[in-house]
Design an enzyme around this catalytic site. Structure first.
Site, PDB file in Angstrom:
ATOM      1  CE1 TYR A 143      -3.578  -2.560   0.184  1.00  0.00           C
ATOM      2  CE2 TYR A 143      -2.582  -3.300   2.236  1.00  0.00           C
ATOM      3  CZ  TYR A 143      -3.489  -3.492   1.203  1.00  0.00           C
ATOM      4  OH  TYR A 143      -4.284  -4.591   1.191  1.00  0.00           O
ATOM      5  CG  ASN A 145      -9.334   1.075  -2.933  1.00  0.00           C
ATOM      6  OD1 ASN A 145      -9.808  -0.033  -2.634  1.00  0.00           O
ATOM      7  ND2 ASN A 145      -8.051   1.359  -2.784  1.00  0.00           N
ATOM      8  CG  HIS A 193     -11.900  -8.760  -2.598  1.00  0.00           C
ATOM      9  ND1 HIS A 193     -11.381  -8.463  -3.845  1.00  0.00           N
ATOM     10  CD2 HIS A 193     -11.085  -8.138  -1.691  1.00  0.00           C
ATOM     11  CE1 HIS A 193     -10.290  -7.707  -3.690  1.00  0.00           C
ATOM     12  NE2 HIS A 193     -10.099  -7.489  -2.403  1.00  0.00           N
ATOM     13  CG  ASP A 249     -27.400  -5.008  -6.044  1.00  0.00           C
ATOM     14  OD1 ASP A 249     -26.797  -5.406  -7.066  1.00  0.00           O
ATOM     15  OD2 ASP A 249     -28.123  -5.754  -5.349  1.00  0.00           O
ATOM     16  CG  HIS A 256      -8.215  -2.668  -5.985  1.00  0.00           C
ATOM     17  ND1 HIS A 256      -9.013  -2.604  -4.863  1.00  0.00           N
ATOM     18  CD2 HIS A 256      -9.014  -3.078  -6.999  1.00  0.00           C
ATOM     19  CE1 HIS A 256     -10.243  -2.975  -5.194  1.00  0.00           C
ATOM     20  NE2 HIS A 256     -10.267  -3.269  -6.485  1.00  0.00           N
ATOM     21  CB  SER A 269      -2.073  -3.999  -3.331  1.00  0.00           C
ATOM     22  OG  SER A 269      -3.401  -4.502  -3.241  1.00  0.00           O
ATOM     23  NE  ARG A 322      -5.468  -9.522  -0.306  1.00  0.00           N
ATOM     24  CZ  ARG A 322      -5.842  -8.859   0.801  1.00  0.00           C
ATOM     25  NH1 ARG A 322      -6.667  -7.852   0.712  1.00  0.00           N
ATOM     26  NH2 ARG A 322      -5.381  -9.208   1.987  1.00  0.00           N
TER      27      ARG A 322
HETATM   28  C1  DQA Z   1      -7.138  -2.766  -1.701  1.00  0.00           C
HETATM   29  C2  DQA Z   1      -6.991  -4.262  -1.966  1.00  0.00           C
HETATM   30  C3  DQA Z   1      -7.965  -5.031  -1.120  1.00  0.00           C
HETATM   31  O1  DQA Z   1      -7.836  -6.432  -1.380  1.00  0.00           O
HETATM   32  C4  DQA Z   1      -7.676  -4.798   0.338  1.00  0.00           C
HETATM   33  O2  DQA Z   1      -8.609  -5.517   1.151  1.00  0.00           O
HETATM   34  C5  DQA Z   1      -7.644  -3.371   0.695  1.00  0.00           C
HETATM   35  C6  DQA Z   1      -7.044  -2.420  -0.234  1.00  0.00           C
HETATM   36  C7  DQA Z   1      -6.048  -1.952  -2.450  1.00  0.00           C
HETATM   37  O3  DQA Z   1      -6.188  -0.739  -2.549  1.00  0.00           O
HETATM   38  O4  DQA Z   1      -5.050  -2.539  -2.886  1.00  0.00           O
HETATM   39  O5  DQA Z   1      -8.031  -2.970   1.791  1.00  0.00           O
HETATM   40  O6  DQA Z   1      -8.393  -2.335  -2.194  1.00  0.00           O
END
Ligand code: DQA
Length: 160
Positions: free
Chosen positions: A27, A79, A85, A92, A105, A107, A116
């Site tokens: 992150y 995000n 997930h 909706d 995201h 990551s 994920r």
């Molecule tokens: C995330 C990826 C998600 O899997 C994770 O639970 C997050 C951050 C990302 O920004 O990479 O909290 O959304």
């Protein structure tokens, strides 16, 4: 693009308020406030107005999306954190907004745990960007600007 600036709402979900204290390998090191300052600077460069929202409550995230359905924004960047997930209520609610959205995201969710790799909002988004760190938000703004009828991000955006 219309004369007034297109308004983009950036909705951060669960645990995103903890940025700066989460695993930097996934992150990075920016806090949420620093990330938002960076996004706001990019939006200004692109001639867009930007608003931010973060919550750890799924219902609040849904309610914020519901406000966008009433004309609260021209486009959205989502995000939702781990809600991405599995949270069908967010799917909706996003569908209700009827506005173009990009999923971001920080990551690279595709190269992490198998759970994920699933996104319940991806089918509603005009683009899904992961693994680009903060730059993913700039790419999302560029993509939405294009979607709203502004200049194309073109090759600079790195999007296809
Ligand atoms: C995330 C990826 C998600 O899997 C994770 O639970 C997050 C951050 C990302 O920004 O990479 O909290 O959304």
């Amino acid at each position: 693009m219309s004369a007034s600036k297109p308004r983009v709402e950036v909705l951060h979900g669960v645990n995103l308020n903890m940025l700066g204290g989460r695993d930097p390998l996934h992150y990075g090191t920016l806090t949420l406030r620093e990330l938002e300052e960076q996004i706001a600077a990019w939006a200004a460069e692109l001639g867009m107005a930007v608003g931010f929202f973060q919550t750890n409550m799924e219902g609040e995230y849904v309610e914020r999306l519901q406000t966008l359905a009433g004309g609260g924004a021209d486009a959205a960047i989502l995000n939702p954190g781990s809600w991405t997930h599995y949270a069908y209520a967010i799917h909706d609610a996003l569908e209700l907004t009827g506005i173009p959205a990009v999923e971001v995201h920080l990551s690279d969710v595709q190269s992490r745990e198998p759970w994920r790799r699933i996104s319940v909002i991806g089918d509603l988004c005009v683009a899904s960007i992961s693994g680009r760190g903060p730059d993913g938000y700039r790419l999302a703004l560029e993509r939405l600007r294009e979607e709203l009828g502004g200049e194309s991000g073109g090759e600079e955006s790195g999007l296809v």
